[in-house]
Design an enzyme around this catalytic site. Structure first.
Site, short mmCIF file in Angstrom:
data_model
loop_
_atom_site.label_atom_id
_atom_site.label_comp_id
_atom_site.label_asym_id
_atom_site.label_seq_id
_atom_site.Cartn_x
_atom_site.Cartn_y
_atom_site.Cartn_z
N LYS A 1 0.91 -1.15 0.04
CA LYS A 1 -0.03 0.03 -0.01
C LYS A 1 0.69 1.40 -0.23
O LYS A 1 1.86 1.27 0.59
CB LYS A 1 -0.92 0.09 1.10
CG LYS A 1 -1.81 1.27 1.31
CD LYS A 1 -2.64 0.90 2.74
CE LYS A 1 -3.71 1.57 3.07
NZ LYS A 1 -4.50 1.44 4.37
N SER B 1 -9.22 1.02 3.16
CA SER B 1 -8.48 1.87 2.44
C SER B 1 -7.62 1.25 1.51
O SER B 1 -6.92 1.87 0.61
CB SER B 1 -7.88 3.16 3.08
OG SER B 1 -6.96 2.38 4.26
N SER C 1 -8.99 -1.77 7.46
CA SER C 1 -8.56 -1.54 6.25
C SER C 1 -7.72 -2.59 5.59
O SER C 1 -7.36 -2.41 4.39
CB SER C 1 -7.98 -0.14 6.20
OG SER C 1 -8.85 0.92 6.08
#
Length: 476
Positions: free
Chosen positions: A81, A158, A182
Protein backbone atom coordinates in the site's frame (compact mmCIF):
# COMPACT_ATOMS: atom_id res chain seq x y z
CA UNK A 1 0.98 -26.29 -9.96
CA UNK A 2 -1.16 -23.64 -11.67
CA UNK A 3 0.08 -23.14 -15.23
CA UNK A 4 -0.23 -19.36 -14.77
CA UNK A 5 2.67 -18.21 -12.60
CA UNK A 6 0.80 -15.11 -11.45
CA UNK A 7 -1.81 -17.35 -9.81
CA UNK A 8 0.63 -19.46 -7.81
CA UNK A 9 0.38 -19.12 -4.06
CA UNK A 10 3.42 -17.90 -2.16
CA UNK A 11 3.96 -21.35 -0.68
CA UNK A 12 3.71 -23.06 -4.10
CA UNK A 13 6.18 -20.64 -5.64
CA UNK A 14 8.55 -20.97 -2.67
CA UNK A 15 8.78 -24.72 -3.09
CA UNK A 16 9.54 -24.35 -6.79
CA UNK A 17 12.13 -21.65 -6.15
CA UNK A 18 13.87 -23.68 -3.47
CA UNK A 19 13.97 -26.71 -5.77
CA UNK A 20 15.35 -24.52 -8.58
CA UNK A 21 12.42 -25.48 -10.81
CA UNK A 22 11.45 -21.82 -11.09
CA UNK A 23 13.66 -18.75 -11.35
CA UNK A 24 12.94 -15.51 -9.44
CA UNK A 25 13.58 -13.69 -12.72
CA UNK A 26 10.94 -15.77 -14.49
CA UNK A 27 8.49 -15.22 -11.65
CA UNK A 28 9.00 -11.46 -11.45
CA UNK A 29 8.74 -11.15 -15.22
CA UNK A 30 5.43 -13.04 -15.11
CA UNK A 31 4.02 -10.55 -12.61
CA UNK A 32 5.28 -7.53 -14.52
CA UNK A 33 3.68 -8.94 -17.66
CA UNK A 34 0.43 -9.46 -15.75
CA UNK A 35 0.53 -5.84 -14.55
CA UNK A 36 1.08 -4.67 -18.15
CA UNK A 37 -1.81 -6.83 -19.34
CA UNK A 38 -4.54 -5.90 -16.86
CA UNK A 39 -3.66 -2.96 -14.64
CA UNK A 40 -4.86 -0.30 -17.06
CA UNK A 41 -8.34 -1.56 -16.14
CA UNK A 42 -7.68 -2.69 -12.58
CA UNK A 43 -5.67 0.31 -11.29
CA UNK A 44 -4.12 -1.71 -8.49
CA UNK A 45 -0.79 0.17 -8.69
CA UNK A 46 0.15 3.81 -8.29
CA UNK A 47 3.77 3.08 -9.14
CA UNK A 48 5.50 -0.03 -10.53
CA UNK A 49 9.16 -0.56 -9.60
CA UNK A 50 10.00 -2.77 -12.58
CA UNK A 51 13.72 -1.99 -12.85
CA UNK A 52 14.35 -2.44 -9.13
CA UNK A 53 12.29 -5.65 -9.05
CA UNK A 54 14.20 -7.19 -11.95
CA UNK A 55 17.52 -6.31 -10.34
CA UNK A 56 16.42 -7.90 -7.07
CA UNK A 57 15.23 -10.99 -8.96
CA UNK A 58 18.59 -11.42 -10.65
CA UNK A 59 20.34 -11.14 -7.28
CA UNK A 60 17.94 -13.67 -5.74
CA UNK A 61 18.53 -16.08 -8.60
CA UNK A 62 22.29 -15.89 -8.10
CA UNK A 63 21.94 -16.47 -4.35
CA UNK A 64 19.61 -19.44 -4.71
CA UNK A 65 21.76 -21.05 -7.41
CA UNK A 66 24.80 -20.61 -5.15
CA UNK A 67 23.01 -22.37 -2.28
CA UNK A 68 22.27 -19.22 -0.31
CA UNK A 69 18.51 -19.73 -0.05
CA UNK A 70 17.17 -17.52 2.75
CA UNK A 71 13.80 -19.17 3.24
CA UNK A 72 10.35 -19.41 1.69
CA UNK A 73 10.05 -15.70 0.84
CA UNK A 74 13.33 -15.60 -1.09
CA UNK A 75 12.43 -14.51 -4.63
CA UNK A 76 8.74 -13.93 -3.88
CA UNK A 77 7.26 -10.79 -5.51
CA UNK A 78 4.93 -8.67 -3.37
CA UNK A 79 3.67 -5.08 -3.26
CA UNK A 80 2.72 -2.53 -0.60
CA UNK A 81 0.00 0.00 0.00
CA UNK A 82 1.38 3.39 -0.91
CA UNK A 83 1.46 4.63 2.67
CA UNK A 84 4.52 2.41 3.32
CA UNK A 85 7.68 4.47 2.93
CA UNK A 86 10.15 3.32 0.28
CA UNK A 87 13.66 4.75 0.27
CA UNK A 88 14.30 6.73 -2.91
CA UNK A 89 10.87 5.90 -4.35
CA UNK A 90 7.83 8.18 -4.22
CA UNK A 91 5.31 7.52 -1.47
CA UNK A 92 2.30 9.73 -2.12
CA UNK A 93 -0.61 7.84 -0.50
CA UNK A 94 -2.79 8.87 -3.48
CA UNK A 95 -2.60 12.56 -2.45
CA UNK A 96 -1.79 15.70 -4.40
CA UNK A 97 -0.05 16.96 -1.28
CA UNK A 98 2.56 14.19 -1.42
CA UNK A 99 3.23 13.82 -5.15
CA UNK A 100 6.83 14.97 -4.59
CA UNK A 101 7.39 12.99 -1.38
CA UNK A 102 10.39 10.64 -1.69
CA UNK A 103 11.32 9.09 1.69
CA UNK A 104 14.92 8.56 2.74
CA UNK A 105 14.14 5.27 4.50
CA UNK A 106 12.06 2.13 4.13
CA UNK A 107 9.22 1.02 6.36
CA UNK A 108 10.27 -1.60 8.91
CA UNK A 109 8.07 -4.24 7.27
CA UNK A 110 9.82 -3.69 3.94
CA UNK A 111 13.22 -3.96 5.63
CA UNK A 112 12.27 -7.29 7.18
CA UNK A 113 10.83 -8.68 3.98
CA UNK A 114 13.92 -7.61 2.06
CA UNK A 115 16.04 -9.45 4.63
CA UNK A 116 13.87 -12.52 3.96
CA UNK A 117 14.57 -12.17 0.23
CA UNK A 118 11.14 -10.95 -0.90
CA UNK A 119 11.04 -8.70 -3.97
CA UNK A 120 9.06 -5.44 -3.97
CA UNK A 121 7.11 -4.90 -7.19
CA UNK A 122 5.68 -1.47 -6.43
CA UNK A 123 3.27 0.81 -4.58
CA UNK A 124 -0.43 0.01 -4.47
CA UNK A 125 -3.52 2.16 -4.73
CA UNK A 126 -5.18 3.48 -1.58
CA UNK A 127 -7.50 6.13 -0.29
CA UNK A 128 -5.79 9.47 0.30
CA UNK A 129 -3.33 9.29 3.20
CA UNK A 130 -4.46 5.67 3.60
CA UNK A 131 -7.67 6.76 5.31
CA UNK A 132 -11.03 8.40 4.69
CA UNK A 133 -14.70 8.42 5.60
CA UNK A 134 -15.75 5.29 3.75
CA UNK A 135 -16.93 7.30 0.74
CA UNK A 136 -15.45 7.37 -2.77
CA UNK A 137 -15.73 10.75 -4.53
CA UNK A 138 -13.57 10.12 -7.65
CA UNK A 139 -11.62 13.32 -6.97
CA UNK A 140 -8.10 12.03 -6.31
CA UNK A 141 -5.20 12.29 -8.78
CA UNK A 142 -5.42 8.56 -9.54
CA UNK A 143 -8.22 6.28 -10.77
CA UNK A 144 -9.64 4.19 -7.93
CA UNK A 145 -8.79 0.49 -7.88
CA UNK A 146 -11.41 -1.91 -9.24
CA UNK A 147 -12.58 -5.26 -7.94
CA UNK A 148 -11.16 -8.13 -10.05
CA UNK A 149 -14.36 -10.18 -9.64
CA UNK A 150 -16.33 -7.40 -11.33
CA UNK A 151 -14.59 -4.23 -12.45
CA UNK A 152 -17.73 -2.20 -11.82
CA UNK A 153 -17.52 -3.00 -8.10
CA UNK A 154 -15.71 -1.64 -5.05
CA UNK A 155 -12.52 -3.19 -3.65
CA UNK A 156 -13.10 -2.25 -0.04
CA UNK A 157 -10.96 0.41 1.62
CA UNK A 158 -8.59 1.81 2.36
CA UNK A 159 -6.06 -0.81 1.17
CA UNK A 160 -7.79 -0.80 -2.20
CA UNK A 161 -4.91 -1.80 -4.45
CA UNK A 162 -3.73 -4.40 -1.95
CA UNK A 163 -7.01 -6.27 -2.24
CA UNK A 164 -7.25 -5.91 -6.00
CA UNK A 165 -3.63 -6.93 -6.69
CA UNK A 166 -3.61 -10.29 -4.92
CA UNK A 167 -7.00 -11.36 -6.27
CA UNK A 168 -6.08 -10.36 -9.83
CA UNK A 169 -2.55 -11.76 -9.76
CA UNK A 170 -0.70 -8.46 -10.11
CA UNK A 171 1.06 -9.22 -6.79
CA UNK A 172 1.65 -12.55 -5.07
CA UNK A 173 0.97 -10.94 -1.67
CA UNK A 174 0.37 -7.40 -0.51
CA UNK A 175 0.72 -5.31 2.63
CA UNK A 176 -2.02 -3.03 3.90
CA UNK A 177 -2.80 -1.18 7.12
CA UNK A 178 -5.84 -1.58 9.34
CA UNK A 179 -7.24 1.18 11.58
CA UNK A 180 -10.91 0.23 11.46
CA UNK A 181 -10.87 -2.64 8.99
CA UNK A 182 -8.64 -1.47 6.14
CA UNK A 183 -6.87 -4.83 5.73
CA UNK A 184 -9.91 -6.98 6.43
CA UNK A 185 -12.47 -5.10 4.33
CA UNK A 186 -10.47 -5.22 1.05
CA UNK A 187 -9.72 -8.87 1.78
CA UNK A 188 -13.44 -9.49 2.26
CA UNK A 189 -14.40 -7.63 -0.91
CA UNK A 190 -11.79 -9.37 -3.04
CA UNK A 191 -11.98 -12.92 -1.65
CA UNK A 192 -8.66 -12.94 0.23
CA UNK A 193 -7.32 -13.87 3.65
CA UNK A 194 -6.49 -10.59 5.43
CA UNK A 195 -4.71 -10.58 8.78
CA UNK A 196 -4.83 -7.77 11.34
CA UNK A 197 -2.35 -8.93 13.95
CA UNK A 198 -2.37 -7.96 17.61
CA UNK A 199 -1.69 -4.26 18.14
CA UNK A 200 2.08 -3.96 18.59
CA UNK A 201 2.95 -7.28 16.92
CA UNK A 202 4.18 -5.67 13.66
CA UNK A 203 6.20 -2.44 13.58
CA UNK A 204 4.52 0.63 12.10
CA UNK A 205 7.82 2.44 11.64
CA UNK A 206 7.92 4.06 8.21
CA UNK A 207 4.19 3.90 7.54
CA UNK A 208 2.33 7.20 7.10
CA UNK A 209 0.40 7.34 10.38
CA UNK A 210 -3.37 7.55 10.46
CA UNK A 211 -4.33 6.93 14.11
CA UNK A 212 -1.56 6.25 16.63
CA UNK A 213 -3.52 4.00 18.95
CA UNK A 214 -5.37 1.95 16.32
CA UNK A 215 -3.06 1.46 13.29
CA UNK A 216 -1.88 -2.09 12.56
CA UNK A 217 0.01 -3.24 9.41
CA UNK A 218 -0.92 -6.59 7.92
CA UNK A 219 -0.69 -8.91 4.91
CA UNK A 220 -3.40 -9.70 2.36
CA UNK A 221 -2.80 -13.09 0.73
CA UNK A 222 -4.51 -15.77 -1.29
CA UNK A 223 -4.05 -18.56 1.27
CA UNK A 224 -3.74 -18.87 5.02
CA UNK A 225 -0.28 -20.40 4.69
CA UNK A 226 0.84 -17.37 2.67
CA UNK A 227 -0.43 -15.11 5.44
CA UNK A 228 1.51 -17.09 8.04
CA UNK A 229 4.70 -16.87 5.96
CA UNK A 230 4.46 -13.11 5.60
CA UNK A 231 3.43 -12.46 9.19
CA UNK A 232 6.34 -14.55 10.46
CA UNK A 233 8.77 -12.38 8.49
CA UNK A 234 7.15 -9.05 9.41
CA UNK A 235 6.55 -9.53 13.12
CA UNK A 236 8.87 -8.68 16.00
CA UNK A 237 9.91 -5.91 18.34
CA UNK A 238 11.16 -2.67 16.82
CA UNK A 239 12.41 0.10 19.16
CA UNK A 240 11.58 2.71 16.52
CA UNK A 241 7.85 2.06 17.08
CA UNK A 242 6.79 3.10 20.62
CA UNK A 243 3.87 0.64 20.49
CA UNK A 244 6.00 -2.32 19.42
CA UNK A 245 5.60 -5.23 21.82
CA UNK A 246 8.51 -7.16 23.32
CA UNK A 247 6.88 -10.51 22.67
CA UNK A 248 8.47 -13.59 21.12
CA UNK A 249 7.40 -14.36 17.56
CA UNK A 250 6.32 -17.99 17.13
CA UNK A 251 6.61 -19.99 13.94
CA UNK A 252 3.15 -19.24 12.58
CA UNK A 253 3.56 -21.92 9.91
CA UNK A 254 4.50 -24.80 12.21
CA UNK A 255 1.04 -25.56 13.64
CA UNK A 256 -1.11 -24.70 10.66
CA UNK A 257 -2.17 -28.25 9.91
CA UNK A 258 -2.88 -29.24 13.53
CA UNK A 259 -6.64 -28.87 13.07
CA UNK A 260 -9.29 -27.76 15.53
CA UNK A 261 -10.26 -30.99 17.26
CA UNK A 262 -10.87 -30.30 20.94
CA UNK A 263 -11.04 -26.53 20.52
CA UNK A 264 -13.92 -24.44 21.82
CA UNK A 265 -14.85 -21.80 19.28
CA UNK A 266 -17.36 -19.06 20.00
CA UNK A 267 -19.71 -17.95 17.25
CA UNK A 268 -21.13 -14.41 17.38
CA UNK A 269 -24.50 -14.22 15.66
CA UNK A 270 -25.98 -11.31 17.62
CA UNK A 271 -24.29 -8.07 16.56
CA UNK A 272 -26.76 -5.66 18.08
CA UNK A 273 -29.23 -3.55 16.19
CA UNK A 274 -26.96 -3.30 13.13
CA UNK A 275 -26.69 -7.06 12.73
CA UNK A 276 -30.02 -7.31 10.91
CA UNK A 277 -28.28 -5.75 7.90
CA UNK A 278 -26.02 -8.77 7.38
CA UNK A 279 -26.37 -10.14 3.84
CA UNK A 280 -27.89 -13.61 3.70
CA UNK A 281 -24.94 -14.84 1.65
CA UNK A 282 -22.51 -13.72 4.35
CA UNK A 283 -24.74 -15.17 7.08
CA UNK A 284 -24.71 -18.49 5.23
CA UNK A 285 -20.92 -18.31 4.95
CA UNK A 286 -20.56 -17.84 8.70
CA UNK A 287 -22.80 -20.81 9.38
CA UNK A 288 -20.76 -22.87 6.93
CA UNK A 289 -17.56 -22.09 8.83
CA UNK A 290 -19.26 -23.27 12.02
CA UNK A 291 -20.41 -26.46 10.30
CA UNK A 292 -16.95 -27.15 8.83
CA UNK A 293 -15.16 -26.61 12.14
CA UNK A 294 -17.69 -28.71 14.07
CA UNK A 295 -17.24 -31.53 11.57
CA UNK A 296 -13.50 -31.43 12.33
CA UNK A 297 -14.06 -31.83 16.06
CA UNK A 298 -14.40 -28.30 17.37
CA UNK A 299 -17.06 -27.45 19.94
CA UNK A 300 -19.07 -24.45 18.69
CA UNK A 301 -20.72 -22.31 21.36
CA UNK A 302 -22.81 -19.22 20.84
CA UNK A 303 -21.45 -16.09 22.53
CA UNK A 304 -22.29 -12.39 22.49
CA UNK A 305 -19.97 -9.40 22.28
CA UNK A 306 -20.09 -7.22 25.39
CA UNK A 307 -21.66 -4.40 23.32
CA UNK A 308 -23.20 -3.93 19.91
CA UNK A 309 -20.80 -3.17 17.07
CA UNK A 310 -22.28 0.34 16.89
CA UNK A 311 -20.92 1.06 20.38
CA UNK A 312 -17.39 0.06 19.35
CA UNK A 313 -17.67 2.03 16.11
CA UNK A 314 -18.87 5.21 17.78
CA UNK A 315 -15.94 5.32 20.19
CA UNK A 316 -13.38 4.26 17.56
CA UNK A 317 -14.57 6.96 15.15
CA UNK A 318 -14.03 9.70 17.72
CA UNK A 319 -10.53 8.38 18.46
CA UNK A 320 -9.72 7.99 14.76
CA UNK A 321 -10.91 11.47 13.76
CA UNK A 322 -9.11 13.18 16.61
CA UNK A 323 -5.78 11.41 16.28
CA UNK A 324 -5.76 11.78 12.49
CA UNK A 325 -6.23 15.53 12.80
CA UNK A 326 -3.47 15.73 15.43
CA UNK A 327 -1.12 14.04 12.94
CA UNK A 328 -2.11 15.95 9.81
CA UNK A 329 -3.36 19.27 11.18
CA UNK A 330 -0.63 21.35 9.53
CA UNK A 331 -1.44 19.86 6.11
CA UNK A 332 -5.14 20.44 6.67
CA UNK A 333 -4.74 24.04 7.79
CA UNK A 334 -2.35 24.96 4.97
CA UNK A 335 -3.61 22.90 2.02
CA UNK A 336 -7.12 21.62 2.69
CA UNK A 337 -8.27 22.81 -0.73
CA UNK A 338 -5.91 20.31 -2.36
CA UNK A 339 -7.25 17.36 -0.37
CA UNK A 340 -9.96 15.09 -1.69
CA UNK A 341 -13.35 15.44 -0.11
CA UNK A 342 -13.13 12.24 1.97
CA UNK A 343 -9.88 13.24 3.68
CA UNK A 344 -11.05 16.81 4.11
CA UNK A 345 -14.32 15.64 5.68
CA UNK A 346 -12.43 13.37 8.07
CA UNK A 347 -10.13 16.20 9.13
CA UNK A 348 -13.18 18.40 9.72
CA UNK A 349 -14.70 15.71 11.93
CA UNK A 350 -11.54 15.76 14.03
CA UNK A 351 -11.57 19.55 14.07
CA UNK A 352 -15.12 19.54 15.47
CA UNK A 353 -14.49 16.87 18.14
CA UNK A 354 -14.05 18.13 21.70
CA UNK A 355 -11.26 16.99 23.98
CA UNK A 356 -13.84 15.70 26.47
CA UNK A 357 -15.33 13.50 23.73
CA UNK A 358 -11.91 12.05 22.92
CA UNK A 359 -11.23 11.30 26.57
CA UNK A 360 -14.66 9.73 27.01
CA UNK A 361 -14.05 7.57 23.93
CA UNK A 362 -10.73 6.38 25.35
CA UNK A 363 -12.38 5.51 28.66
CA UNK A 364 -15.08 3.59 26.81
CA UNK A 365 -12.37 1.87 24.80
CA UNK A 366 -10.68 0.56 27.96
CA UNK A 367 -14.01 -0.82 29.19
CA UNK A 368 -14.79 -2.50 25.87
CA UNK A 369 -11.27 -3.89 25.51
CA UNK A 370 -11.35 -5.49 28.97
CA UNK A 371 -14.79 -7.00 28.38
CA UNK A 372 -13.84 -8.22 24.90
CA UNK A 373 -10.68 -9.80 26.26
CA UNK A 374 -12.68 -11.65 28.93
CA UNK A 375 -14.95 -13.03 26.23
CA UNK A 376 -12.11 -14.16 23.98
CA UNK A 377 -10.22 -15.77 26.88
CA UNK A 378 -13.32 -17.91 27.57
CA UNK A 379 -12.85 -19.71 24.22
CA UNK A 380 -9.98 -20.64 21.91
CA UNK A 381 -11.15 -18.33 19.11
CA UNK A 382 -14.19 -16.45 17.83
CA UNK A 383 -15.93 -16.63 14.47
CA UNK A 384 -18.21 -13.81 13.42
CA UNK A 385 -19.09 -11.66 10.41
CA UNK A 386 -16.55 -9.24 8.94
CA UNK A 387 -18.11 -7.04 6.24
CA UNK A 388 -21.89 -7.36 6.36
CA UNK A 389 -22.22 -6.97 2.58
CA UNK A 390 -20.51 -8.20 -0.55
CA UNK A 391 -18.71 -5.61 -2.66
CA UNK A 392 -21.14 -2.99 -4.02
CA UNK A 393 -20.97 -1.12 -7.34
CA UNK A 394 -18.21 1.47 -6.96
CA UNK A 395 -20.40 4.29 -8.27
CA UNK A 396 -23.23 3.63 -5.78
CA UNK A 397 -22.28 6.16 -3.10
CA UNK A 398 -24.70 4.94 -0.44
CA UNK A 399 -23.83 1.26 -0.83
CA UNK A 400 -20.09 1.94 -0.83
CA UNK A 401 -20.45 3.90 2.39
CA UNK A 402 -22.60 1.11 3.85
CA UNK A 403 -19.94 -1.48 2.94
CA UNK A 404 -17.28 0.31 4.97
CA UNK A 405 -19.63 1.16 7.83
CA UNK A 406 -21.65 -2.04 8.28
CA UNK A 407 -18.89 -4.27 9.62
CA UNK A 408 -17.77 -6.13 12.73
CA UNK A 409 -14.18 -4.92 12.33
CA UNK A 410 -14.01 -2.09 14.94
CA UNK A 411 -14.29 -4.33 18.04
CA UNK A 412 -10.81 -5.75 17.43
CA UNK A 413 -9.21 -2.43 16.50
CA UNK A 414 -10.56 -1.06 19.76
CA UNK A 415 -9.46 -4.06 21.81
CA UNK A 416 -6.23 -4.77 19.91
CA UNK A 417 -6.92 -8.49 19.46
CA UNK A 418 -5.82 -10.29 16.29
CA UNK A 419 -8.54 -10.77 13.69
CA UNK A 420 -8.50 -12.22 10.20
CA UNK A 421 -10.92 -11.86 7.31
CA UNK A 422 -11.46 -15.13 5.44
CA UNK A 423 -13.25 -15.98 2.22
CA UNK A 424 -16.34 -18.15 2.77
CA UNK A 425 -17.43 -18.53 -0.86
CA UNK A 426 -19.34 -16.48 -3.41
CA UNK A 427 -22.82 -15.02 -3.71
CA UNK A 428 -25.23 -15.52 -6.61
CA UNK A 429 -23.56 -12.67 -8.52
CA UNK A 430 -20.12 -14.29 -8.20
CA UNK A 431 -18.83 -11.81 -5.60
CA UNK A 432 -16.82 -13.12 -2.62
CA UNK A 433 -18.47 -13.66 0.76
CA UNK A 434 -16.56 -13.36 4.00
CA UNK A 435 -16.34 -13.90 7.74
CA UNK A 436 -13.86 -13.10 10.50
CA UNK A 437 -11.81 -15.13 12.97
CA UNK A 438 -10.51 -13.45 16.13
CA UNK A 439 -8.20 -14.73 18.84
CA UNK A 440 -6.42 -13.97 22.10
CA UNK A 441 -3.70 -11.36 22.37
CA UNK A 442 -0.57 -12.42 20.45
CA UNK A 443 -2.20 -15.73 19.53
CA UNK A 444 -2.27 -15.21 15.78
CA UNK A 445 -1.11 -18.83 15.51
CA UNK A 446 -4.52 -20.10 16.66
CA UNK A 447 -6.37 -17.68 14.39
CA UNK A 448 -4.34 -18.95 11.45
CA UNK A 449 -4.84 -22.57 12.51
CA UNK A 450 -8.64 -22.15 12.62
CA UNK A 451 -8.63 -20.32 9.29
CA UNK A 452 -6.53 -23.06 7.73
CA UNK A 453 -8.88 -25.77 9.00
CA UNK A 454 -11.75 -24.05 7.21
CA UNK A 455 -9.71 -23.37 4.08
CA UNK A 456 -8.51 -26.98 3.86
CA UNK A 457 -12.08 -28.30 3.95
CA UNK A 458 -13.39 -25.99 1.21
CA UNK A 459 -12.57 -25.36 -2.46
CA UNK A 460 -12.78 -21.58 -2.62
CA UNK A 461 -9.03 -21.15 -3.22
CA UNK A 462 -9.39 -22.95 -6.56
CA UNK A 463 -11.55 -20.16 -8.02
CA UNK A 464 -9.90 -17.06 -9.50
CA UNK A 465 -11.31 -14.01 -11.30
CA UNK A 466 -11.02 -13.77 -15.06
CA UNK A 467 -10.35 -10.17 -15.99
CA UNK A 468 -10.21 -11.09 -19.66
CA UNK A 469 -13.96 -11.70 -19.54
CA UNK A 470 -14.68 -8.22 -18.15
CA UNK A 471 -14.87 -5.10 -20.31
CA UNK A 472 -12.91 -1.93 -19.74
CA UNK A 473 -14.90 0.76 -17.95
CA UNK A 474 -15.22 4.46 -18.51
CA UNK A 475 -13.93 6.62 -15.67
CA UNK A 476 -16.67 7.33 -13.15
Amino acid sequence: MNAELHFLSVAEAARLLQARKLSPVELVDAFLARIDAVDDRLHSYLLVMAEQARAAARAAEQDIMAGRWRGPLHGIPYAVKDNYYTRGVRTCAASRLLLDHVPDHDAAAIERLRDAGAILLGKLNTWEYGTGTGAVHFDLPFEPARNPWNLAHFTGGSSTGSGASVAAGTAMAALGSDTGGSVRLPAAACGLQGMKATYGRVSRHGILPNCYTLDVPGPLTWTVEDSALFLRAMAGHDPRDPASARVAVPDFVAGLEAGVRGMTIGIVRDLGREGDGLDEANRAGLEDIARVLAAQGARIVEVVLPAGVADYRQASSVINWTESLSIHESDFMARASEMGQALRDKMMSGFMTRAVDYLAAQRRRRELAAATDALIRSVDALILPCAFHTAPPIDDFDRVKAYTTDTACPPFNMSGHPAMAVCTGFDAAGLPTNAQIAGRYFDEATVLRVARAHERATQWRERRPSLQALPALESA
